[in-house]
Motif scaffolding. Structure first.
Motif, PDB file in Angstrom:
ATOM      1  N   HIS A 119     -30.965  36.972  26.486  1.00 43.55           N
ATOM      2  CA  HIS A 119     -31.137  35.624  25.947  1.00 43.55           C
ATOM      3  C   HIS A 119     -31.488  34.615  27.029  1.00 43.55           C
ATOM      4  O   HIS A 119     -31.112  33.460  26.969  1.00 43.55           O
ATOM      5  CB  HIS A 119     -29.875  35.189  25.215  1.00 43.55           C
ATOM      6  CG  HIS A 119     -29.515  36.099  24.096  1.00 43.55           C
ATOM      7  ND1 HIS A 119     -30.213  36.111  22.907  1.00 43.55           N
ATOM      8  CD2 HIS A 119     -28.559  37.032  23.984  1.00 43.55           C
ATOM      9  CE1 HIS A 119     -29.683  37.018  22.111  1.00 43.55           C
ATOM     10  NE2 HIS A 119     -28.679  37.593  22.737  1.00 43.55           N
ATOM     11  N   THR A 120     -32.220  35.031  28.021  1.00 40.53           N
ATOM     12  CA  THR A 120     -32.612  34.149  29.114  1.00 40.53           C
ATOM     13  C   THR A 120     -33.899  33.420  28.746  1.00 40.53           C
ATOM     14  O   THR A 120     -34.860  34.028  28.293  1.00 40.53           O
ATOM     15  CB  THR A 120     -32.843  34.958  30.405  1.00 40.53           C
ATOM     16  OG1 THR A 120     -31.636  35.660  30.708  1.00 40.53           O
ATOM     17  CG2 THR A 120     -33.208  34.067  31.556  1.00 40.53           C
ATOM     18  N   GLU A 121     -33.853  32.090  28.938  1.00 43.16           N
ATOM     19  CA  GLU A 121     -35.045  31.289  28.687  1.00 43.16           C
ATOM     20  C   GLU A 121     -35.427  30.559  29.966  1.00 43.16           C
ATOM     21  O   GLU A 121     -34.592  29.943  30.603  1.00 43.16           O
ATOM     22  CB  GLU A 121     -34.784  30.268  27.582  1.00 43.16           C
ATOM     23  CG  GLU A 121     -34.566  30.893  26.233  1.00 43.16           C
ATOM     24  CD  GLU A 121     -34.351  29.849  25.147  1.00 43.16           C
ATOM     25  OE1 GLU A 121     -34.919  28.749  25.277  1.00 43.16           O
ATOM     26  OE2 GLU A 121     -33.630  30.149  24.202  1.00 43.16           O
ATOM     27  N   LEU A 122     -36.683  30.639  30.316  1.00 44.35           N
ATOM     28  CA  LEU A 122     -37.182  29.923  31.482  1.00 44.35           C
ATOM     29  C   LEU A 122     -37.770  28.590  31.039  1.00 44.35           C
ATOM     30  O   LEU A 122     -38.263  28.455  29.935  1.00 44.35           O
ATOM     31  CB  LEU A 122     -38.232  30.761  32.209  1.00 44.35           C
ATOM     32  CG  LEU A 122     -37.768  32.109  32.729  1.00 44.35           C
ATOM     33  CD1 LEU A 122     -38.920  32.836  33.391  1.00 44.35           C
ATOM     34  CD2 LEU A 122     -36.610  31.940  33.706  1.00 44.35           C
ATOM     35  N   SER A 123     -37.678  27.615  31.939  1.00 45.06           N
ATOM     36  CA  SER A 123     -38.169  26.281  31.615  1.00 45.06           C
ATOM     37  C   SER A 123     -39.036  25.770  32.758  1.00 45.06           C
ATOM     38  O   SER A 123     -38.820  26.108  33.915  1.00 45.06           O
ATOM     39  CB  SER A 123     -36.988  25.344  31.399  1.00 45.06           C
ATOM     40  OG  SER A 123     -37.421  24.023  31.262  1.00 45.06           O
ATOM     41  N   ALA A 124     -39.981  24.913  32.426  1.00 45.74           N
ATOM     42  CA  ALA A 124     -40.848  24.321  33.444  1.00 45.74           C
ATOM     43  C   ALA A 124     -40.243  23.040  34.019  1.00 45.74           C
ATOM     44  O   ALA A 124     -40.793  22.446  34.940  1.00 45.74           O
ATOM     45  CB  ALA A 124     -42.212  24.023  32.848  1.00 45.74           C
TER      46      ALA A 124
END
Length: 48
Positions: A3-8
């Motif tokens: 459930h890892t989400e990357l963000s800018a």
């Protein structure tokens, strides 16, 4: 890691000892003594 989400969005440092999250020398000084008890015995010495 499922459930890892990357963000800018850029990372930000937040100083937890102020409401604004901004570091200051004064807030650091106050945080150093947060939770401590005051001792005013020096007043007895200087009063004499």
């Amino acid at each position: 890691m499922q459930h890892t989400e990357l963000s800018a969005v850029l990372d930000r440092l937040i100083w937890r000892w102020t409401a604004s999250g901004t570091y200051s020398a004064q807030s650091c000084y106050l945080a150093t003594f947060h939770g401590s008890t005051a001792c005013y015995s020096w007043k007895l010495i200087w009063k004499c």
